[in-house]
Design a protein around this motif. Structure first.
Motif, PDB file in Angstrom:
ATOM      1  N   THR A 157      48.852  -3.494  15.534  1.00 14.04           N
ATOM      2  CA  THR A 157      49.398  -3.126  14.214  1.00 14.04           C
ATOM      3  C   THR A 157      48.711  -3.947  13.121  1.00 14.04           C
ATOM      4  O   THR A 157      48.302  -3.402  12.086  1.00 14.04           O
ATOM      5  N   ASN A 212      53.417  -1.221  18.170  1.00 17.68           N
ATOM      6  CA  ASN A 212      52.425  -0.455  17.402  1.00 17.68           C
ATOM      7  C   ASN A 212      52.760   1.018  17.518  1.00 17.68           C
ATOM      8  O   ASN A 212      52.741   1.587  18.616  1.00 17.68           O
ATOM      9  N   GLY A 244      49.619   7.983  12.969  1.00 14.22           N
ATOM     10  CA  GLY A 244      50.757   7.180  13.406  1.00 14.22           C
ATOM     11  C   GLY A 244      52.099   7.739  12.977  1.00 14.22           C
ATOM     12  O   GLY A 244      52.186   8.604  12.095  1.00 14.22           O
ATOM     13  N   THR A 282      48.979   7.238  18.634  1.00  9.34           N
ATOM     14  CA  THR A 282      49.083   8.690  18.478  1.00  9.34           C
ATOM     15  C   THR A 282      47.649   9.246  18.484  1.00  9.34           C
ATOM     16  O   THR A 282      46.693   8.494  18.669  1.00  9.34           O
ATOM     17  N   GLY A 332      51.132   3.261  15.420  1.00  8.58           N
ATOM     18  CA  GLY A 332      50.127   3.638  14.428  1.00  8.58           C
ATOM     19  C   GLY A 332      49.178   4.697  14.936  1.00  8.58           C
ATOM     20  O   GLY A 332      49.467   5.420  15.900  1.00  8.58           O
ATOM     21  N   CYS A 349      52.217  13.802  12.659  1.00 12.60           N
ATOM     22  CA  CYS A 349      52.302  12.441  12.097  1.00 12.60           C
ATOM     23  C   CYS A 349      52.200  12.479  10.567  1.00 12.60           C
ATOM     24  O   CYS A 349      52.912  11.735   9.875  1.00 12.60           O
TER      25      CYS A 349
END
Ligand code: MRU
Length: 366
Positions: free
Chosen positions: A208, A165, A175, A171, A167, A143
């Motif tokens: 988000t 989302n 994100g 993850t 972000g 990421c």
């Protein structure tokens, strides 16, 4: 990962023994609660009901779930533990169909299990946990690299639109789409984010917006139906979204509503970027038509944010609730990966980047 934010999903030692610990995302933004899953079944339930969600995070949860099954098993021999891995993988594979990261992570766990058949049972457990933790740590690193490449595409003073989302919560940390936005913000660029609310489960509004608020990144929440009109009025400089599965030709499955955003972006010449690691790319599928699209419960549409208070429609009512849609490759300006940005033609560009990473990375598969 944002400062002070617990890990989206991780391994932990609790008083009750080893657990998979995750942020219960169904309770956000109201409450930040960590849920300890002591058994495989709890991990499966958490994935099914979206306590943990977002393609890479689902993959991490699945890998940790396999490690948990092995650690919690009473099996005495390595052969029996191998059978535990197989059963756990089969159970986890039934939880959600679209995000390929789930199957990618299970495949990696299976490979390590098969390669560890000659180890003692204790060593086998250690090897499985090490692989699951590697998958988690590697996801954060990927990421950050996506953020690095993606931030270069974001002009100063940009208004960026995102959907769903993608972000830190989606993850193991930082994100994909929000990783790009975070990196641009960290570089000091003055940016502003249009956040699609993302009906029916409101991942944009609930998750988000929550992440951006914690980071101090300026944003404005909009109804999904406002996106096209903002583009028409020149108020969106680019779109950045995540992905649940990318076919070999570059077609992208992502949260329902993404396709409408892509169509509007093409109509108004707004660059449309997808940010995703190679664990989301399924080269076995020729095109997006082959991506299985999850259909979810009607209650998610009949009730706002799935809160079982008052339905928003008369009963009985026919409801169709596909969780994802497919954006054709031709509508995508670029796919931002951990190895760089794939541009048109996406099929060849993705395979080139993939072979570069596979040949330069030792030990970790893409
Ligand atoms: O149903 P969800 O919340 O798991 O869907 C998530 C998405 O569609 C995300 O955009 C996608 O997984 C990318 S996450 C980095």
């Amino acid at each position: 990962m944002s400062t002070g934010m617990p890990r989206t999903v991780c391994w932990a030692e609790s008083a009750a023994g080893p657990v998979v610990r995750l942020i219960d995302q169904t309770l956000l933004p109201g409450e930040l609660v960590l849920k300890d899953c002591c058994e495989l079944e709890e991990v499966c339930e958490a994935i099914r009901v979206l306590r943990v969600r977002g393609a890479p995070a689902i993959g991490c949860a699945a890998a940790l779930g396999v490690a948990l099954a092995v650690h919690r098993s009473a099996a005495q021999t390595t052969a029996d533990l191998l059978a535990v891995v197989e059963d756990a993988s089969q159970e986890l594979a039934t939880t959600r169909p679209t995000a390929v990261n789930l199957f990618w992570a299970l495949e990696r766990m299976q490979q390590v299990a098969e390669g560890s058949g000659t180890l003692s049972p204790d060593e086998f457990c250690v090897a499985l946990l090490r692989e699951a933790q590697h998958i988690v740590a590697d996801d954060v690193a990927r990421c950050h690299r996506i953020g690095h490449y993606g931030a270069e595409l974001i002009p100063d003073n940009a208004d960026i639109l995102t959907h769903c989302n993608a972000g830190a919560l989606a993850t193991a940390g930082y994100g994909t789409a929000l990783g790009v936005i975070r990196a641009a913000h960290e570089q000091g660029k003055q940016i502003h984010v249009w956040v699609d609310e993302t009906r029916p489960l409101l991942q944009g509004a609930r998750l988000t917006a929550w992440e951006l608020q914690r980071e101090g990144i300026p944003y404005t929440l909009i109804c999904d139906s406002a996106a096209a009109s903002l583009m028409q009025r020149g108020r969106v400089d680019c779109v950045v979204i995540g992905a649940d599965r990318i076919a070999g030709n570059g077609d992208v499955a992502n949260k329902i509503g993404t396709y409408s955003v892509a169509v509007a972006a093409a109509r108004h010449q707004v660059p449309f970027y997808v940010a995703a690691p190679f664990s989301t790319v399924d080269f076995d599928l020729a095109c997006g038509d082959e991506i299985p699209i999850e259909e979810r419960y009607p209650e998610e549409v009949a009730y706002v944010a799935n809160r079982l208070t008052e339905p928003i429609c008369p009963a009985p009512v026919n409801i169709y609730n596909p969780a994802f849609d497919v954006t054709p490759a031709e509508l995508i300006t670029g796919i931002i990966t951990e190895a760089g940005v794939a541009y048109q033609p996406l099929a060849s560009s993705l395979s080139e980047l993939d072979s570069e990473t596979s040949s330069s990375s030792s030990g970790s598969s893409s």
